[in-house]
Scaffold this motif. Structure first.
Motif, PDB file in Angstrom:
ATOM      1  N   ASP A  50     -27.729   8.322 -15.628  1.00  0.00           N
ATOM      2  CA  ASP A  50     -27.179   8.205 -14.100  1.00  0.00           C
ATOM      3  C   ASP A  50     -27.340   9.986 -13.685  1.00  0.00           C
ATOM      4  O   ASP A  50     -26.829  10.540 -13.719  1.00  0.00           O
ATOM      5  N   ASN A  51     -26.887   9.362 -12.069  1.00  0.00           N
ATOM      6  CA  ASN A  51     -27.097  10.670 -11.663  1.00  0.00           C
ATOM      7  C   ASN A  51     -25.350  10.990 -10.841  1.00  0.00           C
ATOM      8  O   ASN A  51     -24.756   9.710 -10.472  1.00  0.00           O
ATOM      9  N   TYR A  52     -25.252  12.024 -10.573  1.00  0.00           N
ATOM     10  CA  TYR A  52     -23.572  11.225  -9.404  1.00  0.00           C
ATOM     11  C   TYR A  52     -23.740  12.955  -8.675  1.00  0.00           C
ATOM     12  O   TYR A  52     -23.963  13.836  -9.272  1.00  0.00           O
ATOM     13  N   VAL A  73     -17.128  14.660 -11.757  1.00  0.00           N
ATOM     14  CA  VAL A  73     -17.784  13.217 -13.011  1.00  0.00           C
ATOM     15  C   VAL A  73     -17.263  12.014 -13.868  1.00  0.00           C
ATOM     16  O   VAL A  73     -17.449  10.828 -12.799  1.00  0.00           O
ATOM     17  N   ALA A  76     -15.200  10.801 -11.665  1.00  0.00           N
ATOM     18  CA  ALA A  76     -15.855   9.069 -10.567  1.00  0.00           C
ATOM     19  C   ALA A  76     -16.636   7.908 -11.043  1.00  0.00           C
ATOM     20  O   ALA A  76     -16.060   7.378 -10.471  1.00  0.00           O
ATOM     21  N   ILE A  77     -16.787   8.089 -11.897  1.00  0.00           N
ATOM     22  CA  ILE A  77     -17.278   7.274 -13.230  1.00  0.00           C
ATOM     23  C   ILE A  77     -16.134   6.814 -13.928  1.00  0.00           C
ATOM     24  O   ILE A  77     -16.202   5.406 -14.616  1.00  0.00           O
TER      25      ILE A  77
END
Length: 83
Positions: A50-52, A73, A76-77
């Protein structure tokens, strides 16, 4: 690539044990940037990609340590990097 606390994926897809983060190209006057991340098994199988996008504050705090981006990252995830 960073080692992470194992994450078990459903339906026997596998267990993620590594996080790989690639910073995407950005202009010199950028105030943020995108990343492409992958969660991989110990065998190298991609379980999620995925993208962040870094926040402006994360980007400003980046400095010269690329491990900072990987930590952003991970935060965030919701994964934990194993030192």
């Amino acid at each position: 690539m960073a080692k992470i606390q194992p994450i078990v994926f459903p339906l026997n897809q596998g267990t993620a044990t590594e996080l790989s983060v690639l910073v995407l190209q950005f202009e010199t006057n950028a105030v943020t940037c995108g990343t492409c991340y992958k969660l991989l098994s110990s065998e190298g199988k991609v379980l999620q990609t995925d993208n962040y996008y870094l926040t402006e504050q994360e980007f400003a705090d980046w400095g010269f340590n690329n491990e900072w981006v990987t930590q952003c990252v991970a935060n965030a995830i919701g994964v934990t990097i194993i030192p």
